[in-house]
Scaffold this motif. Structure first.
Motif, PDB file in Angstrom:
ATOM      1  N   ILE A 186      34.706  29.723 118.603  1.00  0.00           N
ATOM      2  CA  ILE A 186      35.216  28.749 119.571  1.00  0.00           C
ATOM      3  C   ILE A 186      36.568  29.193 120.105  1.00  0.00           C
ATOM      4  CG2 ILE A 186      36.260  27.348 117.738  1.00  0.00           C
ATOM      5  CD1 ILE A 186      35.750  24.885 119.454  1.00  0.00           C
ATOM      6  N   THR A 187      36.801  28.975 121.380  1.00  0.00           N
ATOM      7  CA  THR A 187      38.097  29.262 122.009  1.00  0.00           C
ATOM      8  C   THR A 187      38.632  27.982 122.627  1.00  0.00           C
ATOM      9  OG1 THR A 187      37.059  29.861 124.107  1.00  0.00           O
ATOM     10  CG2 THR A 187      37.446  31.644 122.517  1.00  0.00           C
ATOM     11  N   GLY A 188      39.923  28.029 122.959  1.00  0.00           N
ATOM     12  CA  GLY A 188      40.482  26.848 123.606  1.00  0.00           C
ATOM     13  C   GLY A 188      41.995  26.817 123.572  1.00  0.00           C
ATOM     14  N   HIS A 225      34.088  25.941 123.574  1.00  0.00           N
ATOM     15  CA  HIS A 225      35.420  25.996 124.202  1.00  0.00           C
ATOM     16  C   HIS A 225      35.948  24.565 124.363  1.00  0.00           C
ATOM     17  CE1 HIS A 225      38.701  27.596 126.652  1.00  0.00           C
ATOM     18  NE2 HIS A 225      38.529  26.516 127.410  1.00  0.00           N
ATOM     19  N   HIS A 245      39.680  22.257 125.710  1.00  0.00           N
ATOM     20  CA  HIS A 245      41.025  22.274 126.293  1.00  0.00           C
ATOM     21  C   HIS A 245      41.562  20.837 126.256  1.00  0.00           C
ATOM     22  CE1 HIS A 245      44.228  23.872 128.947  1.00  0.00           C
ATOM     23  NE2 HIS A 245      44.301  22.605 129.312  1.00  0.00           N
TER      24      HIS A 245
END
Length: 440
Positions: A41-43, A127, A129
């Motif tokens: 996971i990215t963010g 992801h 944000h």
């Protein structure tokens, strides 16, 4: 439901499950949060150093976030949009984070974007944000708590200062109100004393008559006593003459007593009129009160203007019962109405030489009420000022001749003090009639 609606509903469930796990609303929150996140996971988080590149890092950041989260924090969703594109879902939400600070709940507006991917029949976040529209948090801080506390302290300081200002203004207003009431009482007393001044000349005239009688009868009594003593010194006394002298002396003393009481009642009436209090109500002969104050007002005016005369007409109901009133207060009303009537006819007399001033006073009972009318054939009241005559300080008299409180006080005495009514009928150039109605 359509396939799209089913998909959107499924994504909404994923969003709420993610949020409930984030705020530890459900059991085993960390395990469920870990299962919902993809390994890679990215963010971007809310903190200045929160750049997410894998699940382990995100869970570390989340642990720190949760430790910094104030106890009792919660969330409320303002808007939520979900869109599925094959095995990928997009969730965009606007959230209010509810943060308790100093016995208050502060709303922290937050935006969350979450991209999820369906893997082996399970949705996982790939992801995310999270951002605050206005970010004030310090280095290593997930929530801008210090900034929020600073704003809270600033707001509390403003509230304290504003409260102090309001208290100061309240004290000033209370002081101003106290001064206003004190001034009002002084003006009312001044009006009472002014009306007392109007009575002075009439009272002097009224009290002079009984005093003249007392003086004359005293001299007569002294002569009778002298004659009686002279008769007693004679060797041959005339008993019939002595009895006659004693009878005359007794009658003279009775008259002295009568006129002395008359003078005493006039003085008492004057003292009652000058009192500051409202006076106690008592059964009163309204006819006698109206007659007495009319004569006092008339003689008071003639003492100032000996050439002035007026036709005084009394139509007093002989069957009128005693009325429960405060005599000195209603007397003040009568005096004011009489003085206004005399002023109106006097002004008209200055304009018309062939004019005969006329004042009519009448009493009667109607509709269970006692009515008293004061009517003059003077100048009348102009229509444009008729609605102002009961206003405090409003007067049409020249400066120094009227306080503007007479009718205002009279109206209050009749309506508020006695539960009555006060009406006026007037025609400019022809005259005015005031009608006072009191409970019978």
């Amino acid at each position: 439901m359509t396939e799209k609606e089913i998909a959107d509903q499924e994504l909404e469930q994923i969003f709420f499950l993610f949020m409930d796990a984030f705020f530890h609303r459900i059991d085993h929150s960390m395990e469920k949060l870990e299962a919902m996140c993809d390994e890679l996971i990215t963010g971007v988080g809310t903190g200045k150093d929160e750049n997410i590149i894998n699940r382990d890092q995100y869970l570390q950041i989340h642990k720190r976030d949760f430790e910094q989260t104030p106890e009792g924090a919660d969330y409320r969703v303002h808007s939520l949009q979900c869109r599925r594109m094959g095995i990928v879902g997009l969730i965009a939400a606007e959230i209010a984070i509810l943060v308790p600070i100093a016995d208050q709940v502060i709303e922290l507006f937050t935006r969350l974007t979450l991209i999820v991917e369906q893997k082996k029949a399970q949705w996982q976040a790939v992801h995310m944000h999270v951002s605050f529209p206005s970010s004030d948090q310090a280095e290593g801080e997930s929530w801008p708590l210090d900034a929020m506390r600073a704003r809270q302290r600033a707001l509390e300081q403003q509230v304290t200062e504003r409260t102090a200002q309001l208290k100061e203004r309240t004290l000033k207003l209370e002081e101003a109100l106290y001064q206003l009431k004190a001034t009002q009482q002084q003006l009312i007393q001044k009006e009472k004393l002014a009306s007392l001044g109007e009575l002075t000349a009439g009272i002097a005239h009224e009290i002079q008559n009984p005093l003249n009688f007392v003086n004359n009868l005293t001299e007569v009594s002294q002569e009778l006593v002298g004659e009686l003593r002279e008769e007693k010194r004679k060797e041959e006394r005339d008993e019939d003459l002595e009895e006659e002298l004693l009878t005359d002396l007794e009658e003279s003393l009775q008259k002295v007593s009568h006129h002395g009481k008359r003078a005493d009642s006039i003085v008492k009436g004057m003292l009652q009129h000058s009192r500051a209090g409202s006076g106690e109500k008592q059964p009163t002969d309204l006819n006698a009160l109206a007659d007495e104050y009319l004569r006092l007002a008339y003689h008071g005016l003639r003492a100032k203007d000996q050439d002035f005369t007026a036709d005084l007409r009394l139509q007093l109901d002989p069957n009128l019962q005693l009325v429960n009133i405060a005599p000195q207060e209603i007397g003040r009303v009568l005096l004011n109405l009489y003085n206004n009537a005399f002023y109106a006819v006097q002004e008209k007399h200055k304009q018309q030489t062939d004019y005969q001033p006329q004042i009519e006073v009448a009493t009667h009972t109607r509709n269970g009420k006692v009515a008293l009318r004061v009517k003059d054939n003077g100048t009348g009241i102009p229509a444009e000022i008729l609605n102002k005559i009961y206003q405090p300080f409003f007067t049409t008299k020249p400066t120094g001749q009227g306080t503007g409180l007479g009718l205002s006080l009279s109206y209050d005495i009749v309506t508020k003090g006695h539960g009555g009514e006060m009406q006026v009928h007037t025609t400019e150039g022809e005259g005015t009639e005031f009608i006072v109605e009191l409970p019978a």
